[in-house]
Scaffold this active site. Structure first.
Site, PDB file in Angstrom:
ATOM      1  N   GLU A  94       0.850  -1.190   0.000  1.00 60.54           N
ATOM      2  CA  GLU A  94       0.000   0.000   0.000  1.00 60.54           C
ATOM      3  C   GLU A  94       0.888   1.243   0.000  1.00 60.54           C
ATOM      4  O   GLU A  94       1.056   1.899   1.004  1.00 60.54           O
ATOM      5  CB  GLU A  94      -0.944   0.007   1.212  1.00 60.54           C
ATOM      6  CG  GLU A  94      -2.356  -0.444   0.912  1.00 60.54           C
ATOM      7  CD  GLU A  94      -2.531  -1.948   1.132  1.00 60.54           C
ATOM      8  OE1 GLU A  94      -1.534  -2.588   1.492  1.00 60.54           O
ATOM      9  OE2 GLU A  94      -3.642  -2.458   0.915  1.00 60.54           O
ATOM     10  N   SER A  95       1.505   1.523  -1.102  1.00 60.39           N
ATOM     11  CA  SER A  95       2.285   2.751  -1.354  1.00 60.39           C
ATOM     12  C   SER A  95       3.784   2.645  -1.068  1.00 60.39           C
ATOM     13  O   SER A  95       4.387   1.647  -1.458  1.00 60.39           O
ATOM     14  CB  SER A  95       1.658   3.968  -0.686  1.00 60.39           C
ATOM     15  OG  SER A  95       0.315   4.082  -1.094  1.00 60.39           O
ATOM     16  N   CYS A 109      -1.941   3.924   1.651  1.00 64.11           N
ATOM     17  CA  CYS A 109      -3.318   4.180   1.225  1.00 64.11           C
ATOM     18  C   CYS A 109      -4.239   3.110   1.815  1.00 64.11           C
ATOM     19  O   CYS A 109      -3.867   2.379   2.735  1.00 64.11           O
ATOM     20  CB  CYS A 109      -3.389   4.211  -0.288  1.00 64.11           C
ATOM     21  SG  CYS A 109      -2.781   2.707  -1.043  1.00 64.11           S
ATOM     22  N   SER A 293       2.045   0.841  -8.605  1.00 60.50           N
ATOM     23  CA  SER A 293       2.836   1.697  -7.713  1.00 60.50           C
ATOM     24  C   SER A 293       4.240   1.819  -8.279  1.00 60.50           C
ATOM     25  O   SER A 293       4.753   0.864  -8.866  1.00 60.50           O
ATOM     26  CB  SER A 293       2.964   1.065  -6.324  1.00 60.50           C
ATOM     27  OG  SER A 293       1.768   1.211  -5.599  1.00 60.50           O
ATOM     28  N   HIS A 306       1.085   6.275  -7.527  1.00 52.66           N
ATOM     29  CA  HIS A 306       0.200   5.188  -7.097  1.00 52.66           C
ATOM     30  C   HIS A 306      -1.123   5.328  -7.825  1.00 52.66           C
ATOM     31  O   HIS A 306      -1.669   6.436  -7.899  1.00 52.66           O
ATOM     32  CB  HIS A 306       0.008   5.219  -5.580  1.00 52.66           C
ATOM     33  CG  HIS A 306       1.302   5.073  -4.847  1.00 52.66           C
ATOM     34  ND1 HIS A 306       1.935   3.857  -4.734  1.00 52.66           N
ATOM     35  CD2 HIS A 306       2.107   5.977  -4.262  1.00 52.66           C
ATOM     36  CE1 HIS A 306       3.080   4.031  -4.081  1.00 52.66           C
ATOM     37  NE2 HIS A 306       3.204   5.307  -3.792  1.00 52.66           N
TER      38      HIS A 306
END
Ligand code: NPW
Ligand code: ATP
Length: 694
Positions: A94-95, A109, A293, A306
């Site tokens: 997530e990022s 995120c 990403s 992203h």
């Protein structure tokens, strides 16, 4: 992605009916020091080489397994890591996470619980890197699309603020933008007692926040003081309602090849993302069935991209700390917009320092892009520069009970047969800034001329040049010292000339002024005197020397400080130390100010015309701020007395340098090449208003 299904149908097939994803990220930056070399045990290989050191220190010493465990608390995991001399860049499920020796940037995120992991992050820094104090903290995010899906403390902004406030005292929380539309949240805190040049926000002392300045009695003579250049800039472009053609590029199509890193490279080429910064080291990743990403490294800067391509919640973000200026910012925005084809986008520029362009100009330079209409443009000054906040406290209020002279009496010793402009510029600038009274003590022929320019000045023709009859050296000195009871600050040098009698008189006057503990500003020919007799001023902390580039070199020579083996910008600290705590203001393309203990850097934009006399204005400004500093300590008005007398010379110099540059910038804007020093004097009032009046 199946050829027969729409993107929505793919999403439903893979994720189920009610699936949405929160693209907008939470962004946390924790700085443990202003730069890598402020971190304990930095391993610089050689002091003298220009190439960047390996910088594999501080937070970069923490092992990957520790970070993996830490990221479990955030609820994300590491996909890949790349690095260069300056940082390690983690691509996350997530990022992204960027780790420098002195700071960490973590962006996540979805429903990640970034703040939950913050206490552990502070523990890691303390345990593994001996970083027990934090220097600056930022946390920011855009308003969530689906706030109800977040977990504590991210359910709402108040909870997040409370969480941060419990960890760090005196943070400042802001909301920027339309409450009933797109808006941003920002929380920040930084060290309380900054020794810095400029623009970072400042709050009171939190438990984890501290500074790195050296107490004077602990000066290590061999080690130059740290120079703080706080220039830091982040640009974010957040995009929603991406075009279907664009979105489809971020879905994994098994017919084209693998997902993961291989798929990421394919997307870089297909979309043109690899051309944004062709020189970048790029690490990109294509998720299955969709999503993308990327981290990119360019020297000590990074960018990341992203993409959440599900049509129901489509979102793409681009963020970079690669510097842009007002000329190039539109290029990068246009390139990014062309790649993502959003229906809506917002650009955020976060700057700690104005650098080579005015921040207002930067915001205004963000133009309309073809096909879009701009809904909002906000320039938000999050907090004043710390030094500026302190300087504001030194400015006397305008109260009816004050009497003539209390707001500053400045005496300029200078002005000879040859030079009459310099003492006038100096003394008149003091009046224009707000001193009540300015005297000029000069040679009789200069006195006539100066009286003619400005009846506001009190001109005393006490000085004598060699060969003049009628007054002995002793009489001259006694006449001038007779003015001391009426003087708050003495300026010595503007237009003094190098005449032997004038210099001898100046020497005697300085010696007497020290006996009376008067603050002193020494410039021009006064510096010529000091260069030949440094002992006159050495160890007198109430003195400020304001050398230009040539005078600075001469002073260094006089104090035996060699340029060889020293960084150019380190010299000022060494000179301040050699003079035993005298404050040096090194004027030039940027100004450096040091008392041998700290260095302030002032690189605010100035004008482009270098007319003679600007240095004289500066002396008048410094003297007035010094006089206000004395009035502050004499408790001329009610205040909390939080500023120590030892801080005054640095603060007064900083105030004057910022003001001088603003005067020169605004006068140049009006008159261009024709600008004169007197035009700059006329800008003192408006510039002071702009920078310092509340
Ligand atoms: N309107 C008036 O009445 C004014 C009167 N003033 C008064 O004049 C007196 C002498 O002051 P000063 O600055 O000319 O003498 P000083 O520093 O010895 O320079 C000698 C030589 O060094 C050089 N040089 C100087 N600065 C440089 C730089 N930044 N960067 C690079 N080079 C630089 C330059 O050499 P050049 O360029 O000619 O090779 C210069 O000729 C003093 O009393 C002062 O108060 C001024 O205040 C102006 C307004
Ligand atoms: N290249 C530059 N860019 C921006 N500002 C500058 C530059 N050079 C000097 N200044 C500013 O001009 C002012 C005067 O500096 P300068 O080096 O001209 O001093 P000086 O030679 O003593 O001046 P004077 O002409 O009064 O003798 C200072 O405030 C300095 O910050």
């Amino acid at each position: 992605m199946s050829d027969n299904l729409t993107l929505d149908e793919v999403d439903i097939e893979v994720f189920g009916q009610n699936y949405v994803f929160e693209g907008p990220e939470k962004l946390l930056e924790i700085w443990f020091g202003p730069s890598p070399d402020t971190i304990p045990n930095s391993l610089f290989p050689n002091d003298n080489d220009d190439k960047p050191p390996p910088l594999k220190t501080g937070l970069r010493l923490v092992e990957r397994v520790i970070w993996n465990k830490f990221l479990e608390l955030v609820k994300c995991e590491v996909l890949n890591v790349i690095n260069n001399d300056y940082m390690d860049a983690y691509l996350l499920s997530e990022s992204s996470m960027f780790i420098y020796p002195h700071k960490i940037i973590l962006k996540t995120c979805g429903t990640t619980t970034l703040l939950v992991a913050l206490p552990r992050l502070l523990e890691i820094a303390s345990e593994y890197c001996h970083l027990h104090k934090v220097w600056r903290v930022f946390y920011s995010r855009k308003s969530f699309m689906f706030p109800e899906r977040q977990s504590h403390p991210h359910k709402n902004w108040n909870e997040e603020v409370k969480f941060l406030d419990q960890l760090f005292e005196n943070g400042a929380a802001y909301t920027v933008g339309k409450i009933n539309g797109d808006h941003w949240f920002l929380w920040l805190a930084s060290s309380p007692d900054e020794f810095l040049s400029h623009n970072s926000s400042r709050l009171k002392e939190p438990s984890h926040i501290d500074t790195f300045s050296y107490p004077l009695d602990e000066i290590d003579q061999k080690k130059p003081p740290i120079i703080i250049d706080l220039e830091d800039q982040t640009i974010e472009i957040l995009m929603t309602e991406l075009s279907t053609t664009t979105l489809s590029k971020f879905y994994h199509n098994p017919l084209e090849g693998e997902s993961g890193t291989e798929g990421g490279v394919r997307i870089d080429q297909k979309t043109g993302l690899c051309n944004l910064y062709p020189e970048a080291q790029l690490d990109s990743y294509l998720f299955k069935p969709c999503g993308y990403s990327a981290n990119g490294l360019v020297g000590d800067s990074y960018f990341n991209v992203h993409v959440t391509p599900e049509p129901i919640c489509s979102y793409a973000s681009f963020e970079t700390n690669i510097p842009v200026n007002s000329g190039s910012i539109m290029d990068i925005i246009r390139q990014v917009i062309a790649i993502f084809e959003p229906g809506k986008f917002s650009v955020t520029v976060f700057k700690t320092q104005e650098g080579d362009f005015d921040k207002k100009f930067l915001v205004e330079s963000i133009d309309v892009i073809d096909g879009f209409s701009r809904k909002d443009r906000i320039l938000y000054e999050l907090d004043a520069k710390p030094a500026i906040e302190k300087i504001r406290q030194l400015i006397p209020p305008l109260l009816p009970e004050f009497h003539k002279g209390q707001a500053g009496r400045i005496c300029v010793v200078g002005g000879s047969e040859e030079y009459t402009g310099a003492p006038y510029f100096s003394s008149f600038s003091a009046l224009k800034l707000g001193a009540d009274i300015a005297f000029v003590v000069c040679e009789p022929t200069a006195a006539l001329a100066i009286k003619n320019y400005a009846p506001d000045l009190m001109v005393h023709p006490y000085m004598r040049q060699s060969g003049d009859t009628g007054k002995s050296l002793e009489e001259v000195i006694n006449n001038v010292t007779g003015l001391f009871p009426r003087t708050h600050v003495l300026i010595v040098g503007p237009g003094l000339s190098r005449d032997k009698m004038m210099l001898e008189s100046a020497k005697g006057i300085i010696t007497k002024a020290k006996e009376k503990n008067l603050p002193l500003v020494i410039d021009a020919d006064g510096l010529f005197l000091i260069q030949n007799h440094p002992e006159i001023i050495k160890d007198y902390p109430k003195a400020i020397l304001t050398p230009n580039i040539v005078e600075f070199k001469r002073l260094c020579d006089a104090m035996n400080i060699k340029l060889e083996g020293n960084n150019k910008d380190d010299m000022i600290g060494l000179l301040g130390q050699a003079f035993g705590g005298v404050t040096i203001v090194q004027k030039g393309q940027y100004d450096l100010i040091s008392n041998g203990k700290e260095v302030f850097k002032v690189d605010d934009k100035g004008g482009l015309k270098r007319c003679g006399g600007q240095g004289d204005i500066l002396t008048g400004l410094i003297a007035t701020f010094l006089a206000w500093g004395s009035a502050y300590h004499d408790k001329l008005w009610q205040h909390d007395n939080s500023i120590s007398p030892t801080e005054i010379p640095m603060l007064a110099s900083y105030a004057a340098c910022t003001l001088m540059r603003e005067c020169s910038r605004s006068a140049f804007e009006k008159f261009g090449r024709a600008v004169q020093t007197s035009d700059m004097i006329n800008e003192i009032g408006p510039s002071f208003q702009k920078l310092y009046e509340r």
